[in-house]
Scaffold this active site. Structure first.
Site, PDB file in Angstrom:
ATOM      1  N   THR A 174       1.009  -1.127  -0.614  1.00  0.00           N
ATOM      2  CA  THR A 174       0.214  -0.266  -0.097  1.00  0.00           C
ATOM      3  C   THR A 174       0.837   1.677   0.203  1.00  0.00           C
ATOM      4  O   THR A 174       2.546   1.072  -0.257  1.00  0.00           O
ATOM      5  CB  THR A 174      -0.626   0.261   1.442  1.00  0.00           C
ATOM      6  OG1 THR A 174      -0.168   0.479   2.407  1.00  0.00           O
ATOM      7  CG2 THR A 174      -1.819  -2.036   1.383  1.00  0.00           C
ATOM      8  N   CYS A 175       0.179   2.649  -0.254  1.00  0.00           N
ATOM      9  CA  CYS A 175       1.024   3.499   0.053  1.00  0.00           C
ATOM     10  C   CYS A 175       1.928   3.450   1.373  1.00  0.00           C
ATOM     11  O   CYS A 175       2.467   4.222   1.398  1.00  0.00           O
ATOM     12  CB  CYS A 175      -0.271   5.238   0.165  1.00  0.00           C
ATOM     13  SG  CYS A 175      -0.658   5.353  -1.284  1.00  0.00           S
ATOM     14  N   GLY A 218      -9.565   7.208  -7.513  1.00  0.00           N
ATOM     15  CA  GLY A 218      -9.563   5.628  -6.754  1.00  0.00           C
ATOM     16  C   GLY A 218     -10.086   6.549  -5.348  1.00  0.00           C
ATOM     17  O   GLY A 218     -10.519   6.696  -5.174  1.00  0.00           O
ATOM     18  N   GLY A 265      -8.199   9.224  -4.311  1.00  0.00           N
ATOM     19  CA  GLY A 265      -9.607  10.342  -5.240  1.00  0.00           C
ATOM     20  C   GLY A 265     -10.551  10.560  -3.864  1.00  0.00           C
ATOM     21  O   GLY A 265     -10.916  12.205  -3.460  1.00  0.00           O
TER      22      GLY A 265
END
Length: 455
Positions: free
Chosen positions: A49-50, A192, A195
């Site tokens: 993930t981020c 996404g 966002g």
């Protein structure tokens, strides 16, 4: 078999390092297959993930498994092993289970209690199942982690233990702009998960007009319509930048979307009296080119800055309740794990006994061909009963001992005494449905975007 967690997160690595470690969705299957092809690794799940890249693995030995996992990560990411080691953390057995459960409930997230990580764990589990790299132990671990996460969110108020990253970052944006966000024009780049949270939070805070741009036009339109925003073509990115005060960038693009050239051109058409252009970069890899932060009239808030922003935030009392849930669930899982480890050993012992009985009965037939079929059957039943009675109490006791802390030594001793070969567990090919709590943008849940959460 042993459980091993090897990973890096926002706690141990800056965003630049996490960018290099991130595994693209298209590469997940290949990396997972490489992991289980290693001599010490039999099962693997990869979470990317981020804010974290983690491998959950079943290994036959700690040092060998760690070496295999690090080698695959270095190979797949192009990182030098020494540089990789600077950012990695390692958890083994009980500590590994505790870490996975803490991740599932959101205690290890940048924003305590965020629920989005549950969906990301479910996706990681699904991808590993599709790649046929998840077996009995990781199947149980991931299923239990998802249940623990759901339980924490349903029984406590952990969702409210911290602000969402977007809300926290936009709070900093109001300070930079010296005003609230009401009627401040904003742009969200990417349609996404992150966002969507960006648009929802901007709408809740009264920003506007809000525009949404995305390479996939249909997704931008659907997202914009949901919140009364306007979808703009990605080709109009520069022109739109010149009309807004706040930008939330959250794509999954492999390269920076907001380059120095694009932002410089936008600034040329922007009235500087409106204050700085504030860019919130929520993406990994970064959407904002590093050089953009040096431009006059621009303020960049990236993940590193947001981590510092929320690090000292208030933690609700519910976090303590969640810690108790995690501790209890870890104990439950470890009890199951110890039992699961001894069960194949007991089965192997009984199988060995059956083989010995069969061999001896075969010899008896050759020595006493005069025995009738009925007599042979009587002898066979008697021998089987004797063997089963002899094995019953020891196997019951070893199951009890194995369920206690440190009980794996009894399982190992049983294998050693009888020279038992225990086969590895087979892979599980499907992921049973587990309902993940809905993410309320007003309560948080935007700390960790999946790598697919943009374009």
């Amino acid at each position: 078999m042993k459980l091993l967690v090897v990973g890096a997160s926002y706690r141990t690595a800056p965003v630049a390092a996490l960018e290099r470690l991130t595994v693209a969705p298209a590469d997940l299957s290949r990396v997972l297959t490489r992991l289980v092809a290693q001599p010490y690794v039999s099962e693997a799940v990869l979470v990317s993930t981020c804010n974290r890249v983690e491998v959950y693995a079943v290994v036959s030995g700690f040092h060998g498994g760690l070496g295999d996992i690090c080698a695959v990560l270095a190979e797949s990411t192009g990182c030098q092993p020494a540089a990789l080691a600077d950012h990695l953390y390692v958890h083994f057995d009980a500590a590994a289970v505790n870490h996975v459960f803490r991740v599932a409930v959101g205690l290890d997230s940048m924003v305590v209690g965020e629920a989005q990580i549950l969906g990301q764990l479910r996706d990681a589990y699904h991808w590993a199942s599709e790649a046929e790299t998840v077996g009995r132990l990781l199947h149980e671990l991931m299923q239990q982690a998802l249940r623990v996460g759901k339980r924490a969110h349903s029984e406590t108020g952990i969702d409210r233990a911290g602000q969402s990253v977007v809300t926290a970052a936009l709070g900093l944006a109001t300070e930079l702009l010296h005003s609230d966000l009401a009627c401040r024009p904003a742009l969200v780049v990417g349609a996404g998960a992150m966002g969507s949270l960006g648009v929802a939070t901007l709408a809740r805070l009264g920003a506007g007009p809000v525009s949404v741009t995305n390479r996939g036009v249909d997704r931008a339109i659907r997202l914009a319509e949901s919140y009364g925003a306007t979808a703009v073509p990605i080709a109009d990115l520069t022109a739109t930048l010149s009309t807004v005060d706040i930008v939330v960038a959250a794509t999954a693009a492999p390269e920076a979307v907001l380059t120095r050239a694009v932002v410089t051109q936008a600034l040329a058409g922007r009235n500087p009296s409106r204050g700085p252009l504030v860019l919130l970069d929520l993406a990994v890899p970064r959407d904002v080119e590093p050089g953009v932060a040096d431009l006059p009239g621009v303020q960049v808030i990236d993940i590193d800055r947001m981590a510092a922003l929320v690090a000292d935030g208030p933690v609700a009392a519910d976090a303590a309740a969640v810690e108790q849930i995690v501790a209890a669930e870890v104990d439950t899982f470890l009890t199951w794990l110890r039992g699961a480890d001894v069960a194949p050993t007991v089965a192997a012992l009984r199988g060995r006994a059956d083989d010995v009985v069969a061999a001896e009965l075969g010899r008896l037939v050759h020595r006493r061909p005069d025995l009738t079929d009925e007599q042979r059957a009587d002898v066979a039943r008697t021998v089987h009963r004797v063997v089963q009675r002899l094995l019953h109490q020891p196997t019951v006791r070893v199951r009890q001992l194995a369920a206690e802390p440190g009980g794996d030594q009894y399982t190992a001793l049983l294998r050693e005494l009888f020279d038992l070969e225990v086969p590895q567990t087979s892979a599980v090919g499907t992921v049973p449905d587990v309902v993940v709590p809905d993410v309320d943008p007003q309560l948080g849940g935007d700390a960790e975007a999946p790598p697919t959460g943009g374009e």
